[in-house]
Design a protein around this motif. Structure first.
Motif, PDB file in Angstrom:
ATOM      1  N   THR A 121       0.789  -1.231   0.000  1.00 29.98           N
ATOM      2  CA  THR A 121       0.000   0.000   0.000  1.00 29.98           C
ATOM      3  C   THR A 121       0.827   1.291   0.000  1.00 29.98           C
ATOM      4  O   THR A 121       0.343   2.297  -0.538  1.00 29.98           O
ATOM      5  N   PRO A 122       2.045   1.343   0.575  1.00 27.75           N
ATOM      6  CA  PRO A 122       2.806   2.595   0.457  1.00 27.75           C
ATOM      7  C   PRO A 122       3.159   2.982  -0.981  1.00 27.75           C
ATOM      8  O   PRO A 122       3.640   4.095  -1.209  1.00 27.75           O
ATOM      9  N   CYS A 123       2.879   2.086  -1.934  1.00 25.48           N
ATOM     10  CA  CYS A 123       3.026   2.470  -3.345  1.00 25.48           C
ATOM     11  C   CYS A 123       2.153   3.672  -3.671  1.00 25.48           C
ATOM     12  O   CYS A 123       2.436   4.417  -4.614  1.00 25.48           O
TER      13      CYS A 123
ATOM     14  N   THR B 279       4.514 -11.914   0.359  1.00 24.04           N
ATOM     15  CA  THR B 279       3.151 -11.430   0.594  1.00 24.04           C
ATOM     16  C   THR B 279       2.938 -11.124   2.065  1.00 24.04           C
ATOM     17  O   THR B 279       2.342 -10.100   2.435  1.00 24.04           O
ATOM     18  N   ALA B 280       3.458 -11.994   2.935  1.00 25.04           N
ATOM     19  CA  ALA B 280       3.288 -11.801   4.376  1.00 25.04           C
ATOM     20  C   ALA B 280       4.101 -10.629   4.899  1.00 25.04           C
ATOM     21  O   ALA B 280       3.591  -9.787   5.640  1.00 25.04           O
ATOM     22  N   LEU B 281       5.381 -10.554   4.511  1.00 28.92           N
ATOM     23  CA  LEU B 281       6.275  -9.552   5.076  1.00 28.92           C
ATOM     24  C   LEU B 281       6.111  -8.181   4.423  1.00 28.92           C
ATOM     25  O   LEU B 281       6.020  -7.163   5.106  1.00 28.92           O
TER      26      LEU B 281
ATOM     27  N   PRO C 202       2.944  -3.444   6.112  1.00 26.39           N
ATOM     28  CA  PRO C 202       2.493  -2.117   6.547  1.00 26.39           C
ATOM     29  C   PRO C 202       1.427  -2.169   7.642  1.00 26.39           C
ATOM     30  O   PRO C 202       1.409  -1.316   8.532  1.00 26.39           O
ATOM     31  N   ALA C 203       0.551  -3.169   7.592  1.00 29.62           N
ATOM     32  CA  ALA C 203      -0.458  -3.309   8.648  1.00 29.62           C
ATOM     33  C   ALA C 203       0.200  -3.654   9.979  1.00 29.62           C
ATOM     34  O   ALA C 203      -0.152  -3.097  11.028  1.00 29.62           O
TER      35      ALA C 203
END
Length: 314
Positions: A162-164, A209-211, A216-217
């Motif tokens: 998401t920081p994209c 995918t996890a890291l 961010p969450a």
């Protein structure tokens, strides 16, 4: 709290070992891009392309596809200048025509509808001729995607985060070894406008995918907890959030830019008998290391099942 606390980079910064002079020329020949399912991440990609100057520099045209007229109208308003200049076109309910006109396609739909989109009448023909398909579908493997598209379609799997949205993201790409270098370089160039980007073998995509995807969450839980501590000790909420966010951002950038191990950065702050070591021992009492590590382990396990759900729907 200032809304501009995290500044986006002025231009994409990346190093591509596969980008030879001839590869760069071939990648530059790809000028027609289609984003199918232009939602949150699709808009992030579109904004990154525009803000980085890549669209103007390379003469790239982008067609953004959405599923309804309201979404199309919202996109046209958001990117009014680019639409007016002809750099961006917005379509709804017309995926096949947009894909047929494109040289590269970014698939940003929800995983559960992707196979239906790729099997629309006329889509196999639109995807023919060795086009590049970049998939953002979490958990959907390259082999699954290749089964949904015509033979000869070049597939790249991408996991952005998401920081994209503010061009501070991390994107990991994966592809077959046989992917032409020009297409590999083009995919990297697209996502390098959104932050950092690198290729990894597909076997690493579940922990990625996890890291990176979910990270961010998890980081925001840590950020919120630090801010709560500041509030407990008398800081105003907005100040506590700003201080915690900047501390995490600064520490992360220090690690990335210096190349130092995080432990070295931690030790540089920690003085004998000081407040930092007192706080660190409290964190260790709470087993924060194992909790965070197990968080990634559990998220990886769940990520590994997402593609299986798509197989089960066949």
């Amino acid at each position: 709290m200032p809304s501009t606390m995290i500044a986006a980079p002025a231009s994409p910064k990346f190093s591509d070992p596969d980008m030879t002079a001839s590869t760069a020329v071939a990648a530059a020949d790809l000028t027609r891009l289609c984003i199918v399912g232009c939602g949150t991440m699709g808009r992030a990609i579109l904004s990154g392309l525009l803000e980085s100057g890549l669209i103007a520099d390379r003469g790239i045209s982008v067609t953004a596809c959405v599923s309804n007229e309201d979404s199309a109208a919202a996109l046209r308003d958001e990117y009014a200048a680019a639409v007016k200049s002809g750099a961006v076109a917005v379509e709804f309910g017309n995926n096949v025509a947009a894909v047929a006109n494109a040289q590269a396609v970014i698939l940003c739909t929800k995983p559960q509808v992707a196979q239906g989109v790729l099997s629309e009448d006329g889509m196999p023909e639109a995807l023919g001729e060795g086009k590049l398909l970049i998939s953002l579908l979490a958990g959907v493997r390259i082999a699954q995607l290749e089964a949904w598209v015509p033979a000869g379609t070049h597939v790249v799997r991408a996991m952005p985060n998401t920081p994209c949205r503010i061009r501070e993201g991390m994107t990991v790409l994966s592809a077959r070894a046989a992917l032409p270098p020009a297409l590999k370089a083009f995919a990297r160039t697209i996502f390098a406008t959104l932050g950092r980007c690198r290729y990894l073998d597909e076997k690493h995509m579940d922990p990625v995918t996890a890291l990176s995807g979910s990270g961010p969450a998890f980081a925001c839980v840590v950020l919120e907890a630090l801010a709560d501590g500041g509030v407990m000790m008398g800081l105003p909420r907005d100040v506590a959030i700003e201080l915690a966010a900047q501390a995490l951002q600064g520490a992360a950038r220090l690690v990335l830019q210096s190349g130092d191990h995080p432990a070295m950065v931690k030790d540089s702050v920690t003085t004998p008998g000081g407040c930092t070591i007192a706080g660190l021992l409290t964190m260790e009492d709470g087993k924060i290391r194992s909790t965070l590590a197990r968080t990634i382990q559990e998220a990886t396990t769940v990520a590994s099942t997402l593609g299986n759900k798509q197989d089960a729907k066949k």
